[in-house]
Motif scaffolding. Structure first.
Motif, short mmCIF file in Angstrom:
data_model
loop_
_atom_site.label_atom_id
_atom_site.label_comp_id
_atom_site.label_asym_id
_atom_site.label_seq_id
_atom_site.Cartn_x
_atom_site.Cartn_y
_atom_site.Cartn_z
N HIS A 1 -14.66 -11.94 -15.51
CA HIS A 1 -14.43 -12.30 -16.91
C HIS A 1 -15.07 -13.64 -17.28
CE1 HIS A 1 -11.74 -8.94 -17.37
NE2 HIS A 1 -11.01 -9.35 -16.36
N LEU A 2 -15.61 -14.35 -16.31
CA LEU A 2 -16.21 -15.65 -16.56
C LEU A 2 -17.65 -15.48 -17.04
CD1 LEU A 2 -14.98 -17.51 -13.36
CD2 LEU A 2 -13.95 -17.55 -15.64
N PRO A 3 -18.07 -16.27 -18.03
CA PRO A 3 -19.45 -16.13 -18.51
C PRO A 3 -20.49 -16.76 -17.58
CG PRO A 3 -18.31 -17.85 -19.73
CD PRO A 3 -17.30 -17.23 -18.80
N GLU A 4 -20.09 -17.76 -16.81
CA GLU A 4 -21.05 -18.49 -15.98
C GLU A 4 -21.34 -17.76 -14.68
OE1 GLU A 4 -17.82 -20.07 -16.19
OE2 GLU A 4 -18.20 -20.67 -18.24
N LYS A 5 -22.57 -17.94 -14.23
CA LYS A 5 -22.97 -17.46 -12.90
C LYS A 5 -23.40 -18.70 -12.13
CE LYS A 5 -24.35 -12.83 -14.22
NZ LYS A 5 -25.44 -11.84 -14.23
N ASN A 6 -22.45 -19.30 -11.43
CA ASN A 6 -22.68 -20.60 -10.79
C ASN A 6 -23.01 -20.52 -9.31
OD1 ASN A 6 -22.17 -21.99 -13.15
ND2 ASN A 6 -19.97 -22.01 -12.79
N PHE A 7 -23.05 -19.33 -8.73
CA PHE A 7 -23.27 -19.20 -7.30
C PHE A 7 -24.67 -18.66 -7.03
CE2 PHE A 7 -18.80 -19.37 -8.01
CZ PHE A 7 -18.33 -20.15 -6.97
N GLN A 8 -25.53 -19.56 -6.57
CA GLN A 8 -26.95 -19.26 -6.36
C GLN A 8 -27.18 -18.73 -4.95
OE1 GLN A 8 -29.93 -19.83 -8.40
NE2 GLN A 8 -30.70 -18.55 -6.73
N ARG B 1 0.85 -1.21 0.00
CA ARG B 1 0.00 0.00 0.00
C ARG B 1 0.88 1.25 0.00
NH1 ARG B 1 -5.24 -0.79 -1.43
NH2 ARG B 1 -6.19 -2.40 -0.19
N HIS B 2 1.99 1.20 0.69
CA HIS B 2 2.91 2.34 0.74
C HIS B 2 3.74 2.46 -0.54
CE1 HIS B 2 2.11 3.12 4.98
NE2 HIS B 2 2.35 1.85 5.27
N THR B 3 4.19 1.33 -1.05
CA THR B 3 5.10 1.36 -2.20
C THR B 3 4.38 1.44 -3.53
OG1 THR B 3 5.17 -1.05 -2.40
CG2 THR B 3 6.81 -0.01 -0.93
N GLY B 4 3.09 1.08 -3.53
CA GLY B 4 2.34 1.07 -4.78
C GLY B 4 2.57 -0.20 -5.61
N GLU B 5 3.34 -1.15 -5.06
CA GLU B 5 3.60 -2.39 -5.79
C GLU B 5 2.30 -3.18 -5.96
OE1 GLU B 5 6.21 -6.52 -5.46
OE2 GLU B 5 6.07 -5.19 -3.73
N ARG B 6 2.04 -3.62 -7.20
CA ARG B 6 0.85 -4.41 -7.52
C ARG B 6 1.30 -5.54 -8.44
NH1 ARG B 6 -3.68 -1.18 -6.14
NH2 ARG B 6 -5.08 -2.18 -7.62
N PRO B 7 1.88 -6.60 -7.85
CA PRO B 7 2.52 -7.63 -8.68
C PRO B 7 1.57 -8.62 -9.36
CG PRO B 7 2.75 -8.18 -6.37
CD PRO B 7 2.10 -6.82 -6.43
N TYR B 8 0.30 -8.61 -9.01
CA TYR B 8 -0.64 -9.57 -9.59
C TYR B 8 -1.43 -8.89 -10.70
CZ TYR B 8 0.80 -12.04 -5.46
OH TYR B 8 1.56 -12.65 -4.49
N ILE B 9 -1.33 -9.44 -11.91
CA ILE B 9 -1.89 -8.80 -13.10
C ILE B 9 -2.90 -9.72 -13.78
CG2 ILE B 9 -1.35 -7.77 -15.34
CD1 ILE B 9 1.56 -7.39 -14.18
N CYS B 10 -4.07 -9.17 -14.10
CA CYS B 10 -5.11 -9.93 -14.80
C CYS B 10 -4.72 -10.11 -16.25
CB CYS B 10 -6.45 -9.20 -14.70
SG CYS B 10 -7.77 -10.01 -15.63
N ASP B 11 -4.69 -11.36 -16.73
CA ASP B 11 -4.34 -11.66 -18.12
C ASP B 11 -5.41 -11.17 -19.09
OD1 ASP B 11 -2.00 -12.92 -17.33
OD2 ASP B 11 -2.92 -14.92 -17.30
N HIS B 12 -6.64 -10.98 -18.59
CA HIS B 12 -7.75 -10.59 -19.46
C HIS B 12 -7.78 -9.09 -19.74
CE1 HIS B 12 -9.61 -14.57 -19.21
NE2 HIS B 12 -9.27 -14.56 -17.94
#
Length: 169
Positions: A95-102, A66-77
Motif C-alpha cells: 500500500h506504500l507509494p515509495e519503492k525505497n529498496f534498491q 492454521r488449524h483454527t483459521g484464526e487470523r487476528p491481524y487485519i490490514c487497515d487499508h
C-alpha cells in the motif's frame, strides 16, 4: 505507544544474553525459549490438532492458527487478514507509494526488504521453484496461487488445505 516504546528501550539496556551464541533477549523467559529452539533443549509445546511441536509457545500459537483459521491481524487499508503479525507488516508495504529498496544487482527498486529478497532470489540466483496443487498436481508460481486455486476449483477452505509441495524447475 508510550508503553511499547519504553519496553523497546529496555531491550537496548536491560537484556539477557545467550551464552552459546550471544543473542540478546528481552527477558529470561525469552532466553529460555531461545535456548530450547536454537540449542536443542527440546520442543515442549505440543499442537492440539496434529503431531507438530515447538520450542516456544509463540510458535505453537501461530501454528495452531492454521488449524483454527484464526487470523487476528487485519490490514487497515484493504481488510486482508493474517495469522501472524510479520505477514501483516510485510503486506502493508504493497500500500506504500515509495519503492525505497534498491536491488544491488540490477536497477529494480521494490517496496519492502522482503520483496527485494524475493526479487533477488527469483531474478538473480538461477533457482526457480513451482508449487503443486496437492489435489490435481497443477503447477503454480506462488503458494498463495495454489491456495486460491484449491478454494476456487476444489472448494477447499484454507484451514483444510493439505501441505503445498514445492518443486525446483
Amino acid at each position: 505507544m508510550k508503553a511499547t516504546f519504553k519496553a523497546h528501550m529496555r531491550f537496548h539496556t536491560n537484556y539477557c544474553v545467550c551464552e552459546s551464541c550471544g543473542k540478546r533477549c528481552r527477558n529470561n523467559n525469552q532466553l529460555q525459549e531461545h535456548k530450547r529452539a536454537r540449542h536443542g533443549l527440546g520442543r515442549i509445546h505440543k499442537c492440539a490438532y496434529c503431531e507438530y511441536s515447538s520450542a516456544t509457545k509463540e510458535a505453537l500459537t501461530i501454528h495452531e492458527r492454521r488449524h483454527t483459521g484464526e487470523r487476528p491481524y487485519i490490514c487497515d487499508h484493504c481488510g486482508a487478514t493474517f495469522h501472524r503479525r510479520s505477514n501483516l507488516v510485510q503486506h502493508i508495504a504493497i500500500h506504500l507509494p515509495e519503492k525505497n529498496f534498491q536491488c544491488d544487482m540490477c536497477p529494480k527498486k521494490l517496496k519492502s526488504r522482503k520483496f527485494l529478497q524475493i526479487h533477488k532470489h527469483n531474478a538473480h540466483t538461477g533457482r526457480r521453484y513451482g508449487y503443486l496443487c496437492p489435489i490435481c498436481k497443477h503447477r503454480f508460481e506462488k503458494p498463495n496461487k495454489v491456495r486460491a486455486h484449491a478454494r476456487r476449483v476444489h472448494g477447499l477452505p484454507d484451514e483444510q488445505h493439505p501441505p503445498i509441495v514445492r518443486v525446483q524447475l
